[in-house]
Enzyme design. Structure first.
Site, PDB file in Angstrom:
ATOM      1  N   SER A   1      -7.871  -7.015  -4.704  1.00 25.20           N
ATOM      2  CA  SER A   1      -6.761  -6.799  -5.630  1.00 25.20           C
ATOM      3  C   SER A   1      -6.997  -7.609  -6.905  1.00 25.20           C
ATOM      4  O   SER A   1      -8.003  -7.432  -7.574  1.00 25.20           O
ATOM      5  CB  SER A   1      -5.442  -7.159  -4.947  1.00 25.20           C
TER       6      SER A   1
ATOM      7  N   ASP B   1      -3.429   2.760   0.493  1.00 34.50           N
ATOM      8  CA  ASP B   1      -2.971   1.627  -0.309  1.00 34.50           C
ATOM      9  C   ASP B   1      -1.638   1.976  -0.963  1.00 34.50           C
ATOM     10  O   ASP B   1      -1.543   2.913  -1.757  1.00 34.50           O
ATOM     11  CB  ASP B   1      -4.015   1.294  -1.375  1.00 34.50           C
TER      12      ASP B   1
ATOM     13  N   HIS C   1      -2.977  -1.768   1.442  1.00 36.76           N
ATOM     14  CA  HIS C   1      -3.427  -2.738   0.441  1.00 36.76           C
ATOM     15  C   HIS C   1      -3.931  -4.036   1.064  1.00 36.76           C
ATOM     16  O   HIS C   1      -4.961  -4.563   0.655  1.00 36.76           O
ATOM     17  CB  HIS C   1      -2.298  -3.038  -0.543  1.00 36.76           C
TER      18      HIS C   1
END
Length: 319
Positions: A159, A243, A275
């Site tokens: 991320s 995600d 995610h």
């Protein structure tokens, strides 16, 4: 009727203006979340709780900010690559220890876990400019160590950490051997347009008419899409197709841009990956993908340069 329409237009305009002002004023709090709701900033556990051999490392960024990291070590007789791990935007490095523990078991690597400024036991306040310096300081620290193979440093970012890692790899083609990106966004600008749909006309990727107006006010754009094609090292993309935060299309766009100038790109997707749990839901296939990537681009050196180097240091000290 006319008055009603005017009121509606003014009301909508007011909402947009308020939204713009809030986004500009509070953007750091939206991007960086060192403390999760209901939890303390302090680390809830340390690697010792998981019986991991580790070292508390304190060092300074180039602007003098005192930083903290955990260097989690393999046994000396099992030399492997060293992974420089960059976490997501929320929580602290202690929340990633279970992942790191399994990574070490599966990949037989060392892991250097950086605590960004303003996170955990690191001083300062987070910002893009500051975290870029923090990442460089972490890499510089690793390069100076004598107990690892400095030719096998691999950057791993998830991320926000992927954006951090991409910037570091771009800036250090001779120090980073390879980079792994997991569920990383194209830019904070594009993420803002997704999270605040009513502002999508004012923020996001530049269109045919040029930059959108709010782009100029974003202090942490983390525009990975603009640098991904400038990374010279091999890249492994790990994408969770479920995600719920970063659209999987972002990873596809990053990969498409990267392969324009980099043939050493690998892309692996995981149908059930969300995610934060792609590493878990991906199971053995997840770790196998990473291992194959490392075997190809960061192979083990037959001659143990580390033990030789340590031996030379001891001889010098004795002499």
């Amino acid at each position: 009727m006319v008055s009603f329409l005017k009121a509606l237009v003014y009301g909508a305009g007011g909402v947009v203006v308020v939204g713009m002002a809030a986004l500009v004023a509070l953007q750091e709090r939206l991007v960086y979340v060192p403390v999760l709701p209901g939890l303390a900033r302090a680390y809830p556990i340390t690697p010792a709780r998981l019986r991991l051999d580790y070292e508390d490392v304190f060092f300074r960024s180039s602007d003098g900010v005192r930083l903290h990291a955990w260097f989690v070590k393999q046994s000396p007789w099992k030399p492997g690559p060293t992974v420089l791990f960059f976490q997501e935007n929320a929580g602290n490095i202690a929340h990633r220890l279970e992942f790191v523990q399994i990574m070490m078991q599966k990949l037989h690597c060392n892991v250097f876990m950086l605590s960004y400024r303003g996170y955990g036991e690191s001083d300062g306040y987070p910002s893009q400019h500051g975290i870029i310096m923090d990442a460089q300081a972490a890499l510089d620290h690793l390069i100076q160590r004598t107990d690892i193979d400095t030719s096998r440093i691999v950057v791993f970012g998830r991320s926000l950490g992927g954006a951090v890692g991409a910037m570091l790899a771009r800036n250090n083609p001779d120090k980073v051997s390879a980079i792994i990106l997991e569920n990383t966004f194209t830019s904070i600008l594009d993420m803002a347009a997704i999270m605040f749909p009513f502002l999508k006309w004012f923020i996001g990727s530049n269109g045919p008419k040029g930059p959108k107006i709010l782009n100029y006010f974003v202090r942490s754009p983390w525009s990975t899409i603009d640098i991904i094609d400038k990374i010279e090292q091999p890249i492994l993309f790990l994408s969770g197709l479920r995600d719920e935060l970063v659209p999987p299309s972002h990873m596809q766009m990053l990969r498409s841009k990267a392969i324009e100038n980099n043939r050493d790109c690998r892309f692996v997707d995981f149908p059930n990956g969300m995610h934060m749990d792609t590493w878990y839901s991906g199971g053995d296939r997840y770790w196998r993908a990473i291992q194959l990537f490392l075997d190809q681009y960061v192979p083990e050196i037959k001659e143990c340069n580390i033990s030789c180097k340590v031996g030379e240091d001891k001889d010098e000290a004795a002499g």
